[in-house]
Design a protein around this motif. Sequence first.
Motif, PDB file in Angstrom:
ATOM      1  N   ILE A   1      -9.161-123.815  28.552  1.00 26.81           N
ATOM      2  CA  ILE A   1      -8.696-123.977  29.931  1.00 26.81           C
ATOM      3  C   ILE A   1      -9.770-123.404  30.851  1.00 26.81           C
ATOM      4  CG2 ILE A   1      -6.947-123.331  31.639  1.00 26.81           C
ATOM      5  CD1 ILE A   1      -4.940-122.988  29.406  1.00 26.81           C
ATOM      6  N   LYS A   2     -10.128-124.169  31.853  1.00 32.12           N
ATOM      7  CA  LYS A   2     -11.111-123.675  32.817  1.00 32.12           C
ATOM      8  C   LYS A   2     -10.458-122.584  33.674  1.00 32.12           C
ATOM      9  CE  LYS A   2     -14.374-125.288  36.187  1.00 32.12           C
ATOM     10  NZ  LYS A   2     -14.710-126.391  37.058  1.00 32.12           N
ATOM     11  N   VAL A   3     -11.170-121.477  33.790  1.00 34.19           N
ATOM     12  CA  VAL A   3     -10.624-120.303  34.474  1.00 34.19           C
ATOM     13  C   VAL A   3     -11.276-120.150  35.845  1.00 34.19           C
ATOM     14  CG1 VAL A   3     -10.642-117.761  34.361  1.00 34.19           C
ATOM     15  CG2 VAL A   3     -10.102-119.098  32.307  1.00 34.19           C
ATOM     16  N   ASN A   4     -10.474-119.914  36.870  1.00 33.60           N
ATOM     17  CA  ASN A   4     -11.041-119.617  38.199  1.00 33.60           C
ATOM     18  C   ASN A   4     -11.528-118.175  38.253  1.00 33.60           C
ATOM     19  OD1 ASN A   4     -10.310-122.150  38.893  1.00 33.60           O
ATOM     20  ND2 ASN A   4      -8.573-121.586  40.167  1.00 33.60           N
ATOM     21  N   ARG A   5     -10.622-117.256  37.836  1.00 33.28           N
ATOM     22  CA  ARG A   5     -11.051-115.856  37.763  1.00 33.28           C
ATOM     23  C   ARG A   5     -10.126-115.059  36.860  1.00 33.28           C
ATOM     24  NH1 ARG A   5      -8.657-112.555  42.245  1.00 33.28           N
ATOM     25  NH2 ARG A   5      -7.000-113.870  43.065  1.00 33.28           N
ATOM     26  N   GLN A   6     -10.611-113.927  36.423  1.00 34.88           N
ATOM     27  CA  GLN A   6      -9.797-113.040  35.591  1.00 34.88           C
ATOM     28  C   GLN A   6      -9.101-112.049  36.520  1.00 34.88           C
ATOM     29  OE1 GLN A   6     -11.707-111.364  32.168  1.00 34.88           O
ATOM     30  NE2 GLN A   6      -9.733-110.708  31.377  1.00 34.88           N
ATOM     31  N   LEU A   7      -7.776-111.943  36.388  1.00 30.36           N
ATOM     32  CA  LEU A   7      -7.010-111.069  37.288  1.00 30.36           C
ATOM     33  C   LEU A   7      -6.810-109.687  36.698  1.00 30.36           C
ATOM     34  CD1 LEU A   7      -4.249-113.673  38.226  1.00 30.36           C
ATOM     35  CD2 LEU A   7      -6.133-112.941  39.675  1.00 30.36           C
ATOM     36  N   TYR A   8      -6.722-109.629  35.352  1.00 29.22           N
ATOM     37  CA  TYR A   8      -6.427-108.348  34.701  1.00 29.22           C
ATOM     38  C   TYR A   8      -6.990-108.365  33.294  1.00 29.22           C
ATOM     39  CZ  TYR A   8      -3.758-104.598  32.469  1.00 29.22           C
ATOM     40  OH  TYR A   8      -3.400-103.479  31.771  1.00 29.22           O
ATOM     41  N   SER A   9      -7.495-107.215  32.875  1.00 27.90           N
ATOM     42  CA  SER A   9      -7.896-107.058  31.481  1.00 27.90           C
ATOM     43  C   SER A   9      -7.638-105.615  31.085  1.00 27.90           C
ATOM     44  CB  SER A   9      -9.377-107.396  31.302  1.00 27.90           C
ATOM     45  OG  SER A   9      -9.683-107.318  29.932  1.00 27.90           O
ATOM     46  N   GLY A  10      -6.956-105.401  29.999  1.00 26.72           N
ATOM     47  CA  GLY A  10      -6.661-104.031  29.571  1.00 26.72           C
ATOM     48  C   GLY A  10      -6.487-103.991  28.070  1.00 26.72           C
ATOM     49  N   GLU A  11      -6.687-102.808  27.523  1.00 21.85           N
ATOM     50  CA  GLU A  11      -6.547-102.615  26.078  1.00 21.85           C
ATOM     51  C   GLU A  11      -5.439-101.580  25.905  1.00 21.85           C
ATOM     52  OE1 GLU A  11      -9.249-104.032  23.910  1.00 21.85           O
ATOM     53  OE2 GLU A  11      -7.790-103.631  22.311  1.00 21.85           O
ATOM     54  N   SER A  12      -4.289-101.982  25.355  1.00 24.85           N
ATOM     55  CA  SER A  12      -3.209-101.010  25.153  1.00 24.85           C
ATOM     56  C   SER A  12      -3.346-100.437  23.750  1.00 24.85           C
ATOM     57  CB  SER A  12      -1.858-101.695  25.313  1.00 24.85           C
ATOM     58  OG  SER A  12      -1.588-102.472  24.168  1.00 24.85           O
ATOM     59  N   GLU A  13      -2.399 -99.572  23.402  1.00 23.21           N
ATOM     60  CA  GLU A  13      -2.368 -99.001  22.052  1.00 23.21           C
ATOM     61  C   GLU A  13      -2.192-100.105  21.004  1.00 23.21           C
ATOM     62  OE1 GLU A  13       0.855 -96.176  19.759  1.00 23.21           O
ATOM     63  OE2 GLU A  13       0.887 -96.214  21.948  1.00 23.21           O
ATOM     64  N   PHE A  14      -1.597-101.246  21.429  1.00 26.00           N
ATOM     65  CA  PHE A  14      -1.219-102.280  20.468  1.00 26.00           C
ATOM     66  C   PHE A  14      -2.090-103.526  20.483  1.00 26.00           C
ATOM     67  CE2 PHE A  14       2.510 -99.879  21.760  1.00 26.00           C
ATOM     68  CZ  PHE A  14       2.900 -99.375  20.538  1.00 26.00           C
ATOM     69  N   GLN A  15      -2.669-103.860  21.657  1.00 26.80           N
ATOM     70  CA  GLN A  15      -3.352-105.150  21.771  1.00 26.80           C
ATOM     71  C   GLN A  15      -4.166-105.230  23.052  1.00 26.80           C
ATOM     72  OE1 GLN A  15       0.225-107.470  21.513  1.00 26.80           O
ATOM     73  NE2 GLN A  15       1.173-106.265  23.123  1.00 26.80           N
ATOM     74  N   ARG A  16      -5.018-106.248  23.108  1.00 28.01           N
ATOM     75  CA  ARG A  16      -5.754-106.524  24.330  1.00 28.01           C
ATOM     76  C   ARG A  16      -4.911-107.470  25.207  1.00 28.01           C
ATOM     77  NH1 ARG A  16     -11.775-108.544  25.677  1.00 28.01           N
ATOM     78  NH2 ARG A  16     -11.165-109.317  27.711  1.00 28.01           N
TER      79      ARG A  16
END
Length: 284
Positions: free
Chosen positions: A17-32
Motif C-alpha cells: 500500500i502506498k503510504v502518505n506518511r507514518q503517523l506513529y511508530s513504537g516498540e512495546s514490551e510485546f510488539q512493534r
Amino acid sequence: MELWFTENHTPNVRFSIKVNRQLYSGESEFQRIDIFQSEEFGRFLTLDGYMMLTEKDEFIYHEMITHVPMCAFPGAKDILIIGGGDGGAVRELAQYDSIRQIDLVEIDEEVVKACREYLPSTAGKLDDPRVHIHYEDGLKFVRHAHDAYDIIIVDSTDPFGPGEGLFTKEFYGNCFKALREDGIMVNQHESPFYPEDGYAMQRAHKRIAESFPICRVYQAHIPTYPSGHWLFGFASKKRGPVEGVDFTRWKALGIRTRYYNTQLHTGAFALPNYVEEMLKDVEP
Ligand code: SAM
C-alpha cells in the motif's frame, strides 16, 4: 521519494500500500506498533509488520465478528473480548442496549493508547461505561473465568508472537468453561487460501472442534488480509449459527451496519467445497 508498506503474504506473494506518511511508530514490551496514513485505505495499523486493520475495510471484519454471534444470541448480556485493543469490536457491540458488561482483555496497553489517539473512528467507544479493559494475557485471564459470559469474541493477532496461546486447546477449553450453558465463542480463523494460513486454520478448527459440540465456520471478504478470503469460527454449547435464529428479532433492533445483514449471515456459512473438505479433514 515514494513510501510503501509491504507485507509478505507468502514467500512468493507480496501486498503493498502506498503510504502518505507514518503517523506513529513504537516498540512495546510485546510488539512493534505502526500507524500509517494512505490514500487508498485511509489510516492503517500494523503489528510487527502485519496488517491489523485499515479505516477502509475494518467495518467488514468488526461487523462479522460481532453481529453474527449477537444475532444468534439475542439479549446477550455479558461479553468477553480477547485482544481487540483497537476497539472495533467494542464499537459494534456498544450499539446493543441488552449488553450489561464488556470485558476487553488486551495484552498490550500501547496498542490501545495508539488507537485512541490515531484511530478514533475505531477506538471511539472504548470509554463506554460498560467496557472494562484488562491489560492481561487472554490465555491467563480465561483460566479463572467460570460460567461468566454469554459470548466470547477472540479478536487476536495471528498464531505466533503474543497471540500464539490464543490458538491452543487449553485456551479453547477454558473459553468453554468461561461461557454460560448456552454461550457462543467466535474467533478470527485465518484464511484457507495459502497453504501456511490454511494449515493454521485447520489446526484451530481441530482444537475448537475437540472442545465444543457445535463448531462451524463462516466467511467474509476482507481486501487487506492475505488472499482477501477470511474465515471466522463459530463455536457453541447449544445454539446453532443459523438454524433456529430469530432474524426478525435482530432486524427489529435497528442496528446500523454497512456489511452485515441477516441474508448475508445465512449465506456466510455456505463455504466453497475446498474449504469444506479442509475442515472435514480435521474434524473429530
Ligand atoms: N483483526 C486483527 C487481525 O486479525 O489482524 C486483530 C486486531 S487486534 C489489534 C489484535 C490484538 O490482540 C492486538 O492488539 C494484540 O496486542 C492482542 N493480543 C495478542 N495476543 C494477545 C493475548 N495473548 N492476550 C490478549 N491480547 C492479545
